[in-house]
Scaffold this active site. Sequence first.
Site, short mmCIF file in Angstrom:
data_model
loop_
_atom_site.label_atom_id
_atom_site.label_comp_id
_atom_site.label_asym_id
_atom_site.label_seq_id
_atom_site.Cartn_x
_atom_site.Cartn_y
_atom_site.Cartn_z
N CYS A 107 -3.31 -0.26 8.99
CA CYS A 107 -2.89 -1.66 8.68
C CYS A 107 -1.47 -1.73 9.57
O CYS A 107 -0.64 -0.89 9.63
CB CYS A 107 -2.54 -1.84 7.48
SG CYS A 107 -4.04 -2.08 6.38
N TYR B 128 -24.86 -9.74 24.83
CA TYR B 128 -24.15 -8.42 23.86
C TYR B 128 -24.79 -9.00 22.29
O TYR B 128 -23.71 -9.08 21.43
CB TYR B 128 -22.78 -8.57 24.05
CG TYR B 128 -22.27 -8.59 25.48
CD1 TYR B 128 -22.01 -7.50 26.16
CD2 TYR B 128 -21.69 -9.84 25.82
CE1 TYR B 128 -21.62 -7.36 27.39
CE2 TYR B 128 -21.32 -9.80 27.29
CZ TYR B 128 -21.34 -8.48 28.03
OH TYR B 128 -20.99 -8.63 28.97
N CYS C 99 -12.99 -10.37 20.26
CA CYS C 99 -12.09 -9.60 19.28
C CYS C 99 -10.77 -9.05 19.87
O CYS C 99 -9.98 -8.55 19.13
CB CYS C 99 -12.65 -8.31 18.84
SG CYS C 99 -13.44 -7.38 20.03
N CYS D 99 -8.39 2.66 -0.48
CA CYS D 99 -7.75 1.69 0.42
C CYS D 99 -7.75 0.34 0.07
O CYS D 99 -8.92 -0.42 -0.45
CB CYS D 99 -8.86 2.05 1.95
SG CYS D 99 -8.60 0.87 3.03
N CYS E 173 0.94 -1.35 0.10
CA CYS E 173 -0.11 -0.18 0.12
C CYS E 173 0.84 1.37 -0.06
O CYS E 173 1.84 1.41 0.77
CB CYS E 173 -0.83 -0.03 1.12
SG CYS E 173 -1.72 1.50 1.45
N ASP F 6 -20.69 -12.27 23.11
CA ASP F 6 -19.77 -11.58 22.26
C ASP F 6 -19.73 -10.30 22.80
O ASP F 6 -20.02 -9.32 22.40
CB ASP F 6 -20.69 -11.59 21.05
CG ASP F 6 -19.30 -11.10 19.83
OD1 ASP F 6 -18.39 -10.59 20.12
OD2 ASP F 6 -20.00 -11.21 18.71
N GLN G 72 -20.20 -7.66 11.94
CA GLN G 72 -18.93 -7.98 11.56
C GLN G 72 -18.43 -7.33 10.05
O GLN G 72 -19.25 -7.45 9.25
CB GLN G 72 -18.73 -9.76 11.54
CG GLN G 72 -19.11 -10.45 12.90
CD GLN G 72 -17.87 -9.94 13.74
OE1 GLN G 72 -16.83 -9.73 13.37
NE2 GLN G 72 -18.20 -10.41 14.96
N GLU H 214 -29.01 -6.84 24.88
CA GLU H 214 -28.16 -5.86 23.99
C GLU H 214 -28.51 -4.55 24.58
O GLU H 214 -29.61 -4.17 24.96
CB GLU H 214 -28.57 -6.02 22.74
CG GLU H 214 -28.12 -4.90 21.63
CD GLU H 214 -26.89 -4.70 21.52
OE1 GLU H 214 -26.29 -3.54 21.67
OE2 GLU H 214 -25.90 -5.67 21.72
#
Length: 442
Positions: A92, A300, A395, A177, A81, A368, A271, A324
Amino acid sequence: MQAEPRKSLVGEEYEVEVGPVAHGGHCIARTFEGQVLFVRHALPGERVVARVTEGEEGARFLRADAVKVLDASKDRIDVPCPFAGPGRCGGCDWQHAKPGAQRRLKADVIAEQLQRLAGLTPEEAGWDGTVLPAEGDKVPAGQVPAWRTRVQYAVTADGRAGLRRHRSHEVEPIDHCMIAAEGVSELGIEKRVWTGMDSVEAIAATGSQDRQVVLTPKPGARLPLVELDRPVSVLRVDERSGGVHRVHGRPFVRERADGRTHRVGGGGFWQVHPKSADTLVTAVMQGLLPRKGDMALDLYCGVGLFAGALADRVGDQGAVLGIESGKRAVEDARHNLAEFDRVRIEQGKVESVLPRTGITEVDLIVLDPPRAGAGRKTVEHLTSLRARRIAYVACDPAALARDLGYFRDGGYRVRTLRAFDLFPMTHHVECVAILEPATKGL
């Protein structure tokens, strides 16, 4: 007497041997004096010249960029890139590493966090030590998978779209991008001027042709007439309330996963990788093995991805409760799951709502949580419910490891752990841990 301010070391350069990778997209090195450097744009085993970007004399650590590589790793490649590199776009972290090396670096981080924060070896966590690429992402060195279906562009003072530099509010203007999905790139966000805008988020749904732009104007600015290269709906963020309002087109996009269509409104969470939702649902369901008649929790729950998958599998005699905190996400979840009488969605924070439900026992739990994790108090409540199995979708490997330690304290062990490279070129990684009672009869 006031202490003299410490001398800033920003701009100082050190020739260093680069040590192991650390959580956060950098590697660890030390100056000759022994001060710790967190070095970006480097790889373990390299000898580099590191230029300090943050820190002062006597600080616990300094942040730095590798501005010259004196002895390169065999895993290093030329950065594909043109906007990546020291002082440039911060999106990144690992463009300078071969794709396989990126996954090994992420595996090293997961292993280190598990050991340090949970006292678990990969074997004890039921993990084979690998990070799996998503379907279609196994590309040759020098190529970049175009996977990001949601891109938040920052806007310069003169209206150019770009991305934030690392740990900075400064904007790196870009004309393309490389990790943006085709559906985002084809909108042509970077081609036009966004006068008066603070940010522009572009969304390209997976499984439908829905395209959406969410505008955040600067205070007092008027919205531009949005003319892009593809049909698109437009939403705006209210500068006072932070709420999202429809300007024209649908106020939602339609996402597809697990054989079902999900409405996601107001720029809400979904996602980012096009294969993420199906990959994670498969991993969770294979780990939980739901049975007809099970009672399950989806915590969640967002717009109901896992709740819907559970409802399909527990049958008419089963039941699913989703919790949630986001109001719009709850509305979408109730819409998405309206066909299931056995599903109920409650709005509020998990730690507040779950105790009020009066539930004392469940068969299965999916959680999650956000990047910070669930936390000790919530985990303690979950272990008291004596679920047969628990699926934890994470995550952030540090938050996952901390919470796994709390689960162990509550009598649960990790049965299996799987890791997925759903954020190629970045340091982020997604994990699914399946837990079960450490002793029968819990």
